[in-house]
Design an enzyme around this catalytic site. Structure first.
Site, PDB file in Angstrom:
ATOM      1  N   SER A  69     -57.481  20.042  -0.521  1.00  0.00           N
ATOM      2  CA  SER A  69     -57.916  20.870  -1.659  1.00  0.00           C
ATOM      3  C   SER A  69     -59.435  20.970  -1.755  1.00  0.00           C
ATOM      4  O   SER A  69     -60.113  19.960  -1.851  1.00  0.00           O
ATOM      5  CB  SER A  69     -57.446  20.258  -2.987  1.00  0.00           C
ATOM      6  N   HIS A 105     -56.015  26.465  -1.814  1.00  0.00           N
ATOM      7  CA  HIS A 105     -55.629  26.381  -0.405  1.00  0.00           C
ATOM      8  C   HIS A 105     -55.550  27.808   0.134  1.00  0.00           C
ATOM      9  O   HIS A 105     -54.732  28.601  -0.334  1.00  0.00           O
ATOM     10  CB  HIS A 105     -54.257  25.735  -0.248  1.00  0.00           C
ATOM     11  N   HIS A 114     -47.206  21.649   1.902  1.00  0.00           N
ATOM     12  CA  HIS A 114     -46.721  20.447   1.228  1.00  0.00           C
ATOM     13  C   HIS A 114     -45.223  20.561   1.032  1.00  0.00           C
ATOM     14  O   HIS A 114     -44.718  21.643   0.738  1.00  0.00           O
ATOM     15  CB  HIS A 114     -47.381  20.328  -0.151  1.00  0.00           C
ATOM     16  N   TYR A 123     -43.680  19.611  -1.496  1.00  0.00           N
ATOM     17  CA  TYR A 123     -43.382  20.005  -2.883  1.00  0.00           C
ATOM     18  C   TYR A 123     -43.345  21.525  -3.064  1.00  0.00           C
ATOM     19  O   TYR A 123     -42.833  22.027  -4.061  1.00  0.00           O
ATOM     20  CB  TYR A 123     -44.350  19.363  -3.891  1.00  0.00           C
ATOM     21  N   GLU A 124     -43.890  22.248  -2.095  1.00  0.00           N
ATOM     22  CA  GLU A 124     -43.800  23.711  -2.172  1.00  0.00           C
ATOM     23  C   GLU A 124     -42.399  24.187  -1.783  1.00  0.00           C
ATOM     24  O   GLU A 124     -42.100  25.363  -1.917  1.00  0.00           O
ATOM     25  CB  GLU A 124     -44.829  24.350  -1.236  1.00  0.00           C
ATOM     26  N   ALA A 167     -57.372  15.146  -0.937  1.00  0.00           N
ATOM     27  CA  ALA A 167     -57.818  14.610  -2.216  1.00  0.00           C
ATOM     28  C   ALA A 167     -56.750  13.615  -2.633  1.00  0.00           C
ATOM     29  O   ALA A 167     -55.562  13.854  -2.415  1.00  0.00           O
ATOM     30  CB  ALA A 167     -57.932  15.735  -3.229  1.00  0.00           C
ATOM     31  N   MET A 189     -50.231  13.718  -2.111  1.00  0.00           N
ATOM     32  CA  MET A 189     -48.986  14.457  -1.863  1.00  0.00           C
ATOM     33  C   MET A 189     -48.997  15.168  -0.517  1.00  0.00           C
ATOM     34  O   MET A 189     -48.279  16.146  -0.321  1.00  0.00           O
ATOM     35  CB  MET A 189     -48.770  15.490  -2.972  1.00  0.00           C
ATOM     36  N   SER A 190     -49.822  14.701   0.402  1.00  0.00           N
ATOM     37  CA  SER A 190     -49.894  15.377   1.706  1.00  0.00           C
ATOM     38  C   SER A 190     -49.997  14.339   2.818  1.00  0.00           C
ATOM     39  O   SER A 190     -49.628  13.186   2.630  1.00  0.00           O
ATOM     40  CB  SER A 190     -51.122  16.300   1.727  1.00  0.00           C
ATOM     41  N   ASN A 197     -59.919  11.439  -8.370  1.00  0.00           N
ATOM     42  CA  ASN A 197     -59.650  10.957  -9.738  1.00  0.00           C
ATOM     43  C   ASN A 197     -59.100   9.551  -9.614  1.00  0.00           C
ATOM     44  O   ASN A 197     -58.606   9.180  -8.544  1.00  0.00           O
ATOM     45  CB  ASN A 197     -58.594  11.859 -10.419  1.00  0.00           C
ATOM     46  N   HIS A 226     -55.384  19.122 -11.996  1.00  0.00           N
ATOM     47  CA  HIS A 226     -55.802  19.718 -10.717  1.00  0.00           C
ATOM     48  C   HIS A 226     -57.260  20.189 -10.818  1.00  0.00           C
ATOM     49  O   HIS A 226     -57.987  20.169  -9.822  1.00  0.00           O
ATOM     50  CB  HIS A 226     -54.862  20.869 -10.361  1.00  0.00           C
TER      51      HIS A 226
HETATM   52  N1  HPA Z   1     -51.869  11.578  -7.416  1.00  0.00           N
HETATM   53  C1  HPA Z   1     -51.283  12.282  -6.433  1.00  0.00           C
HETATM   54  N2  HPA Z   1     -51.924  13.176  -5.705  1.00  0.00           N
HETATM   55  C2  HPA Z   1     -53.211  13.396  -5.977  1.00  0.00           C
HETATM   56  C3  HPA Z   1     -53.889  12.706  -6.996  1.00  0.00           C
HETATM   57  C4  HPA Z   1     -53.169  11.750  -7.754  1.00  0.00           C
HETATM   58  O1  HPA Z   1     -53.696  11.092  -8.669  1.00  0.00           O
HETATM   59  N3  HPA Z   1     -55.174  13.160  -6.990  1.00  0.00           N
HETATM   60  C5  HPA Z   1     -55.250  14.096  -6.009  1.00  0.00           C
HETATM   61  N4  HPA Z   1     -54.070  14.238  -5.383  1.00  0.00           N
END
Ligand code: HPA
Length: 274
Positions: free
Chosen positions: A32, A63, A85, A87-88, A115, A213-214, A237, A249
């Site tokens: 991202s 993306h 991903h 999740y998509e 990220a 998540m990747s 984060n 996000h």
């Molecule tokens: N959790 C899952 N995926 C993420 C996060 C998170 O805190 N930050 C960026 N991608």
């Protein structure tokens, strides 16, 4: 299960090679907000995913969905701006497809970036973390289904998923660049909801330092076909429940933007030295 075979991989690769001047040796998958690295590629040829036979198309904001091929730090690279991903809704094997196409193009080394949420409380948002290892918490695997021995073994070794040799080089570069590069274990979850604080405590107990998540499916696919991997997470984060604030996000994108120049310096030097 999906029905993508070596024939589809070859067709996609041939389409790309017909457009590109040279064969890439390094693959880059950018997370991202990090696809901006593609802007620094010289003699760049850009190919939209939707034009590549059998290629999936990405749907997440931030993306883009294109391959950039050209020269970066003196090496021929192929960069994925935007990734797939699970999740998509993609089948796990589909997330492996671009990696297999890279291999067919001639890629021997893969730089994956993402990220991630920081689980290790010694981390801070904006840190970069070299991925030492991962924990696949998705409950899925891109290699599920019949194995094509031409691509790789049925039961691939994952004991050095993230190359020690490449990690050492990354640390040396970080030192030269006076960059505090963390190192840790990345837990890959399915998403798309962020984790609960209880899930984050569980992941910490299991030995994870960051969560995202990747990456895990791509790295499994890369190791399966013998590509050497180095992975870097941008801690965008702190994970849920660590700070008294919700996750978004937008925060992920803002932090990546803030550390982009450090990140790009690290990755471009890494490309020169691997
Ligand atoms: N959790 C899952 N995926 C993420 C996060 C998170 O805190 N930050 C960026 N991608």
């Amino acid at each position: 299960m999906n029905n993508l075979t070596i024939t589809h991989i070859k067709e996609a690769a041939q389409y790309i090679l017909d457009k590109a001047d040279s064969k890439p040796e390094i693959g880059l998958i950018m997370g991202s907000g990090l696809g901006v690295l593609g802007d620094y590629i010289e003699q760049a040829i850009t190919i939209n995913y939707k034009d590549i036979p059998h290629f999936p198309v990405s749907t997440v904001e931030g993306h883009a969905g294109e391959l950039v091929i050209g020269t970066l730090s003196g090496k021929t690279v192929v960069l994925m701006r935007g990734r797939f991903h699970m999740y998509e809704g993609y089948e796990p094997a589909l997330t492996a497809f671009p990696v297999r196409v890279m291999k067919e193009l001639g890629v021997q080394k893969l730089v994956v970036t993402n990220a991630a949420g920081g689980i290790n409380t010694a981390f801070a948002s904006g840190n970069l973390m070299l991925i030492a290892d991962h924990i696949n918490m998705t409950g899925k695997n891109p290699l599920i289904g019949p194995n094509d021995d031409e691509l790789g073994p049925r039961f691939p070794d994952m004991s050095e998923a993230y190359s020690k040799r490449l990690r050492k080089i990354a640390h040396e570069i970080a030192q030269e660049q006076q960059l505090a590069l963390q190192e840790g274990v990345y837990a890959g979850l399915l998403g798309p909801s962020y984790e609960t604080p209880a899930e984050i405590r569980m992941l910490r107990t299991l030995g994870a330092d960051a969560v995202g998540m990747s990456t895990v499916a791509e790295v499994i696919a890369a190791r399966h076909c013998g590509i050497e991997v180095v992975g870097i997470s941008c801690i965008s984060n702190m994970a849920a429940g660590i700070l008294d604030q919700p996750l978004s996000h937008i925060e992920v994108m803002e932090t990546t933007e803030r550390v982009k120049s450090q990140f790009l310096a690290l990755v471009s030097t890494l490309i020169a030295k691997i």
